[in-house]
Design an enzyme around this catalytic site. Structure first.
Site, PDB file in Angstrom:
ATOM      1  N   HIS A   1       0.800  -1.229   0.000  1.00 54.32           N
ATOM      2  CA  HIS A   1       0.000   0.000   0.000  1.00 54.32           C
ATOM      3  C   HIS A   1       0.837   1.286   0.000  1.00 54.32           C
TER       4      HIS A   1
ATOM      5  N   SER B   1       1.512  -0.384  -5.223  1.00 51.34           N
ATOM      6  CA  SER B   1       0.586  -0.726  -4.140  1.00 51.34           C
ATOM      7  C   SER B   1       0.175  -2.182  -4.257  1.00 51.34           C
TER       8      SER B   1
ATOM      9  N   SER C   1      -5.735   1.536  -2.326  1.00 52.56           N
ATOM     10  CA  SER C   1      -5.055   1.926  -1.083  1.00 52.56           C
ATOM     11  C   SER C   1      -4.013   3.034  -1.241  1.00 52.56           C
TER      12      SER C   1
ATOM     13  N   ASP D   1       3.250  -7.660   0.350  1.00 53.92           N
ATOM     14  CA  ASP D   1       2.140  -7.591   1.306  1.00 53.92           C
ATOM     15  C   ASP D   1       0.952  -8.309   0.682  1.00 53.92           C
TER      16      ASP D   1
ATOM     17  N   GLU E   1       4.580  -9.124   4.624  1.00 57.62           N
ATOM     18  CA  GLU E   1       3.985  -8.252   5.628  1.00 57.62           C
ATOM     19  C   GLU E   1       2.795  -8.844   6.381  1.00 57.62           C
TER      20      GLU E   1
ATOM     21  N   ASN F   1       4.954 -10.710   9.510  1.00 58.53           N
ATOM     22  CA  ASN F   1       3.683 -10.613  10.239  1.00 58.53           C
ATOM     23  C   ASN F   1       3.789 -11.173  11.657  1.00 58.53           C
TER      24      ASN F   1
ATOM     25  N   LYS G   1       4.620  -6.789  15.228  1.00 60.17           N
ATOM     26  CA  LYS G   1       3.777  -6.548  14.051  1.00 60.17           C
ATOM     27  C   LYS G   1       2.356  -7.024  14.357  1.00 60.17           C
TER      28      LYS G   1
ATOM     29  N   ASP H   1       0.025  -3.879  14.938  1.00 65.55           N
ATOM     30  CA  ASP H   1      -0.601  -3.417  13.688  1.00 65.55           C
ATOM     31  C   ASP H   1      -1.986  -4.044  13.518  1.00 65.55           C
ATOM     32  N   ASN H   2      -2.035  -5.381  13.567  1.00 63.65           N
ATOM     33  CA  ASN H   2      -3.301  -6.064  13.290  1.00 63.65           C
ATOM     34  C   ASN H   2      -4.353  -5.705  14.343  1.00 63.65           C
TER      35      ASN H   2
ATOM     36  N   CYS I   1      -5.919  -1.754  13.475  1.00 63.21           N
ATOM     37  CA  CYS I   1      -7.311  -1.893  13.029  1.00 63.21           C
ATOM     38  C   CYS I   1      -8.267  -1.244  14.014  1.00 63.21           C
TER      39      CYS I   1
ATOM     40  N   HIS J   1      -7.328  -9.083   4.051  1.00 66.01           N
ATOM     41  CA  HIS J   1      -6.451  -8.633   2.967  1.00 66.01           C
ATOM     42  C   HIS J   1      -7.104  -8.677   1.585  1.00 66.01           C
TER      43      HIS J   1
ATOM     44  N   HIS K   1      -3.719   2.403   8.862  1.00 65.38           N
ATOM     45  CA  HIS K   1      -3.259   2.605  10.238  1.00 65.38           C
ATOM     46  C   HIS K   1      -2.395   3.861  10.316  1.00 65.38           C
TER      47      HIS K   1
ATOM     48  N   SER L   1       5.592  -2.133  12.519  1.00 67.74           N
ATOM     49  CA  SER L   1       5.569  -3.096  11.405  1.00 67.74           C
ATOM     50  C   SER L   1       6.759  -2.888  10.483  1.00 67.74           C
TER      51      SER L   1
ATOM     52  N   GLN M   1      10.076  -4.809   8.935  1.00 68.63           N
ATOM     53  CA  GLN M   1      10.327  -4.962   7.488  1.00 68.63           C
ATOM     54  C   GLN M   1      11.764  -4.565   7.155  1.00 68.63           C
TER      55      GLN M   1
HETATM   56  P1  NAD Z   1      -5.990 -14.434  12.237  1.00 70.44           P
HETATM   57  O1  NAD Z   1      -5.667 -15.757  11.667  1.00 70.44           O
HETATM   58  O2  NAD Z   1      -5.383 -14.006  13.533  1.00 70.44           O
HETATM   59  O3  NAD Z   1      -7.575 -14.281  12.425  1.00 70.44           O
HETATM   60  C1  NAD Z   1      -8.535 -14.724  11.524  1.00 70.44           C
HETATM   61  C2  NAD Z   1      -9.652 -15.362  12.350  1.00 70.44           C
HETATM   62  O4  NAD Z   1     -10.747 -15.675  11.505  1.00 70.44           O
HETATM   63  C3  NAD Z   1      -9.227 -16.678  13.020  1.00 70.44           C
HETATM   64  O5  NAD Z   1      -9.429 -16.597  14.417  1.00 70.44           O
HETATM   65  C4  NAD Z   1     -10.100 -17.724  12.365  1.00 70.44           C
HETATM   66  O6  NAD Z   1     -10.464 -18.771  13.264  1.00 70.44           O
HETATM   67  C5  NAD Z   1     -11.305 -16.909  11.932  1.00 70.44           C
HETATM   68  N1  NAD Z   1     -12.068 -17.491  10.834  1.00 70.44           N
HETATM   69  C6  NAD Z   1     -11.619 -18.152   9.723  1.00 70.44           C
HETATM   70  N2  NAD Z   1     -12.641 -18.517   8.953  1.00 70.44           N
HETATM   71  C7  NAD Z   1     -13.768 -18.080   9.571  1.00 70.44           C
HETATM   72  C8  NAD Z   1     -15.156 -18.165   9.253  1.00 70.44           C
HETATM   73  N3  NAD Z   1     -15.586 -18.764   8.144  1.00 70.44           N
HETATM   74  N4  NAD Z   1     -16.029 -17.589  10.106  1.00 70.44           N
HETATM   75  C9  NAD Z   1     -15.618 -16.987  11.244  1.00 70.44           C
HETATM   76  N5  NAD Z   1     -14.313 -16.894  11.604  1.00 70.44           N
HETATM   77  C10 NAD Z   1     -13.412 -17.427  10.761  1.00 70.44           C
HETATM   78  O7  NAD Z   1      -5.639 -13.367  11.108  1.00 70.44           O
HETATM   79  P2  NAD Z   1      -5.465 -11.775  11.299  1.00 70.44           P
HETATM   80  O8  NAD Z   1      -4.049 -11.496  11.581  1.00 70.44           O
HETATM   81  O9  NAD Z   1      -6.516 -11.308  12.221  1.00 70.44           O
HETATM   82  O10 NAD Z   1      -5.765 -11.276   9.821  1.00 70.44           O
HETATM   83  C11 NAD Z   1      -7.054 -11.343   9.235  1.00 70.44           C
HETATM   84  C12 NAD Z   1      -6.982 -10.761   7.829  1.00 70.44           C
HETATM   85  O11 NAD Z   1      -6.700  -9.359   7.907  1.00 70.44           O
HETATM   86  C13 NAD Z   1      -5.877 -11.324   6.960  1.00 70.44           C
HETATM   87  O12 NAD Z   1      -6.316 -11.362   5.624  1.00 70.44           O
HETATM   88  C14 NAD Z   1      -4.757 -10.319   7.101  1.00 70.44           C
HETATM   89  O13 NAD Z   1      -3.846 -10.410   6.039  1.00 70.44           O
HETATM   90  C15 NAD Z   1      -5.539  -9.049   7.124  1.00 70.44           C
HETATM   91  N6  NAD Z   1      -4.917  -7.844   7.728  1.00 70.44           N
HETATM   92  C16 NAD Z   1      -5.460  -6.663   7.332  1.00 70.44           C
HETATM   93  C17 NAD Z   1      -4.981  -5.489   7.860  1.00 70.44           C
HETATM   94  C18 NAD Z   1      -5.564  -4.197   7.415  1.00 70.44           C
HETATM   95  O14 NAD Z   1      -4.993  -3.152   7.714  1.00 70.44           O
HETATM   96  N7  NAD Z   1      -6.686  -4.175   6.736  1.00 70.44           N
HETATM   97  C19 NAD Z   1      -3.964  -5.503   8.815  1.00 70.44           C
HETATM   98  C20 NAD Z   1      -3.460  -6.727   9.226  1.00 70.44           C
HETATM   99  C21 NAD Z   1      -3.959  -7.896   8.676  1.00 70.44           C
HETATM  100  O1  ZD2 Z   2      -0.901  -6.643   7.520  1.00 63.86           O
HETATM  101  C1  ZD2 Z   2      -1.003  -5.662   6.784  1.00 63.86           C
HETATM  102  O2  ZD2 Z   2      -1.322  -5.767   5.587  1.00 63.86           O
HETATM  103  C2  ZD2 Z   2      -0.754  -4.305   7.348  1.00 63.86           C
HETATM  104  O3  ZD2 Z   2       0.472  -4.327   7.996  1.00 63.86           O
HETATM  105  C3  ZD2 Z   2      -0.658  -3.342   6.247  1.00 63.86           C
HETATM  106  C4  ZD2 Z   2      -1.935  -2.714   5.916  1.00 63.86           C
HETATM  107  N1  ZD2 Z   2      -1.894  -1.310   6.296  1.00 63.86           N
HETATM  108  C5  ZD2 Z   2      -1.049  -0.363   5.828  1.00 63.86           C
HETATM  109  C6  ZD2 Z   2      -1.425   0.828   6.457  1.00 63.86           C
HETATM  110  N2  ZD2 Z   2      -2.479   0.569   7.272  1.00 63.86           N
HETATM  111  C7  ZD2 Z   2      -2.753  -0.726   7.155  1.00 63.86           C
HETATM  112  N3  ZD2 Z   2      -0.028  -0.403   4.948  1.00 63.86           N
HETATM  113  C8  ZD2 Z   2       0.611   0.749   4.698  1.00 63.86           C
HETATM  114  N4  ZD2 Z   2       0.308   1.929   5.270  1.00 63.86           N
HETATM  115  C9  ZD2 Z   2      -0.709   2.014   6.156  1.00 63.86           C
HETATM  116  N5  ZD2 Z   2      -1.017   3.193   6.722  1.00 63.86           N
END
Ligand code: NAD
Ligand code: ZD2
Length: 481
Positions: A56, A79, A84, A134, A201, A226, A231, A235-236, A240, A346, A399, A407, A411
């Site tokens: 991103h 990206s 993003s 990522d 990532e 990750n 991280k 971050d997660n 979030c 993701h 974030h 994070s 990296q």
């Molecule tokens: P995680 O494995 O810790 O958590 C996922 C959870 O979902 C698990 O507890 C699992 O049991 C549950 N799950 C799986 N299938 C399911 C279903 N059908 N119904 C209900 N629950 C279910 O993973 P995470 O670290 O929390 O990451 C989750 C997602 O978010 C990943 O795709 C990750 O890459 C992404 N992510 C996004 C961001 C962001 O900024 N948007 C940041 C970090 C991670």
């Molecule tokens: O797990 C992941 O994908 C996260 O570490 C990355 C998603 N993400 C970001 C930002 N916020 C969430 N990546 C880059 N810059 C951000 N501000």
């Protein structure tokens, strides 16, 4: 090949001043990255390294890029999501020439994969020496390219994008096919052979790497960023916790207090999301398949239900499973009028967007960029955020800097380690490694002064008593935090 093929492609270069001002502020909030610049900058530890990045293109990523550049690396960036990019961040990087950038907010899938291809393609050089990924798209393109080139060498057959249902995979195959048709029959094979390592990532990207490693298909050395504690447990969770409400509010301005919010998946991301919604005054319901996470949710005071039990009463739904097929079109057909549906996982396969688009009699109205209302034939609508792609980056700016500093410090340390060990046998091709706990603790330590935290020092007697060193690590490898 003409030089222009290798030059940056961004949307709003005139936004560079705004981007630079925000980058200057971000640096103050990113003590991890700045500490790494201070420690490793003078030694130019990445001198000679060509780094490609698929992550991103935000302000925070800009600070990572400029850290790697300050350590001596040359960079090309794209990206890892079509929505993003922060265009002013891209503009600032391009203006300062700290990296080539191929990214803008609102790419088509075709443009996205072209950008990924250009980010990986270096002038007069086989490809990146090291890669920041990522989600694993860049790693996927390289591996699919190698497979297709082997197949082509054996049979003379080109890949056929139309054979695949998945729209993204069609683009991957198109890129590879066009290369082969243009006479590049060894591009990906040479790129993979030159690549000294990948640092990944996110949870979903690590999952992909582990699957490839288990099947014996992974061609490179990888570091799983990750699962650094600093991280995934920051971050997660806390990232979030900040950027989920930010995304929902920027997109809709809806009152969250009092609403029933369903968080689907209670892992690290889900925990942050549920906590944020609770803090806003929402009545939070969690869905889980894992009994441990379900019990954790109960102990935090959340109801744990199946989606079917709350689908027609809830107001906001957020998927955070990293799994696919979580909210289907038939679920959305049963929701309340103007229920808000978004994903923070993701990839965009948690919400069945294809099923929604194909629902008989459905119509779509764009409210504004990345916010759409889909109306069913019975007249009720659902509001979809960022077309089912991660809403915190699609509808907001992801974030904040401080947590991304954790994070991205990991990296940067991963990239340094991969580069410094390019000719040693510390890492093996085809395997996925974690960084040592010492570095995790170091990353945390770098962030404490900014928060005026005072760390207690152990006496030698105390350290001996709990069987650790005075300077750490303070926990055994399996400790879960
Ligand atoms: P995680 O494995 O810790 O958590 C996922 C959870 O979902 C698990 O507890 C699992 O049991 C549950 N799950 C799986 N299938 C399911 C279903 N059908 N119904 C209900 N629950 C279910 O993973 P995470 O670290 O929390 O990451 C989750 C997602 O978010 C990943 O795709 C990750 O890459 C992404 N992510 C996004 C961001 C962001 O900024 N948007 C940041 C970090 C991670
Ligand atoms: O797990 C992941 O994908 C996260 O570490 C990355 C998603 N993400 C970001 C930002 N916020 C969430 N990546 C880059 N810059 C951000 N501000």
């Amino acid at each position: 090949m003409e030089e222009s093929k290798f030059e940056s492609e961004i949307k709003f270069p005139e936004q560079h001043e705004f981007g630079r001002k925000e980058l200057d502020i971000a640096e103050i909030e990113m003590p991890g990255l700045m500490g790494i610049r201070e420690e490793f900058g003078p030694k130019q530890v990445l001198k000679g390294a060509k780094i490609s990045g698929s992550l991103h293109m935000t302000i925070q990523t800009g600070a990572l890029i400029e850290t790697l550049h300050a350590l001596g690396a040359e960079l090309r960036w794209a990206s890892c999501n079509i929505y993003s990019t922060q265009d002013h961040a891209a503009a600032a990087i391009v203006k300062k020439q700290t990296s080539k950038v191929f990214a803008w907010k609102g790419e088509t899938l075709e443009e996205y994969w072209n950008c990924t291809n250009k980010m990986l393609t270096w002038p007069d050089y086989p490809g990146p020496d090291i890669l920041v990924d990522d989600g694993g798209d860049a790693t996927l393109l390289i591996h699919e390219g190698v497979k297709a080139e082997h197949h082509f060498a054996k049979t003379g057959e080109l890949p056929d994008p139309s054979k695949f249902d998945n729209l993204e995979f069609q683009q991957v195959m198109r890129i590879i096919k066009e290369g082969l048709q243009g006479g590049l029959t060894q591009k990906w094979t040479k790129m993979a052979a030159n690549l000294k390592g990948v640092s990944e990532e996110t949870t979903t990207g690590v999952h992909r790497l582990n699957q490839m490693s288990a099947k014996g298909e992974l061609l490179v050395k990888c570091i799983n960023v990750n699962d650094c504690v600093t991280k995934s447990k920051f971050d997660n969770v806390y990232g979030c916790r900040h950027s989920l409400p930010d995304g929902i509010m920027r997109a809709t301005d809806v009152m969250i207090a009092g609403k029933q919010v369903v968080i689907l998946g209670y892992g690290d991301v889900g925990k942050g999301c549920a906590a944020a919604m609770k803090a806003c005054g929402a009545r939070v319901v969690v869905t889980e398949c894992d009994p441990i996470c379900a019990l954790q949710a109960c102990m935090e005071g959340f109801d744990v239900k199946r989606l079917e039990s709350v689908v027609s009463t809830a107001d906001i739904f957020v998927t955070s499973t990293g799994n696919k097929g979580i909210i289907m079109a038939h679920h959305m057909a049963q929701m309340k009028n103007n229920a808000i549906v978004g994903n923070i996982g993701h990839f965009d396969n948690e919400i069945d967007m294809a099923g929604l688009e194909a629902y008989p009699g459905i119509s779509r109205t764009e409210i504004k960029a990345q916010v759409d209302r889909y109306v069913f034939p019975d007249g009720h609508g659902v509001i979809i955020l960022a077309q089912g792609r991660l809403l915190n980056l699609g509808c907001a700016t992801g974030h904040p800097s401080f947590v991304m500093s954790c994070s991205f410090a990991n990296q940067a340390l991963a990239q340094i380690d991969l580069w410094e060990n390019r000719d040693t046998n510390k890492y093996e091709n085809g395997k996925v490694y974690k960084l040592p706990k010492e570095l995790d603790e170091k990353v945390a330590r770098l962030h404490l002064p900014a928060l005026n935290a005072e760390l207690t020092e152990l006496s030698q007697e105390q350290a001996d008593y709990i069987d650790v060193k005075v300077e750490g690590p303070f926990k055994h490898e399996e400790y879960r935090y």
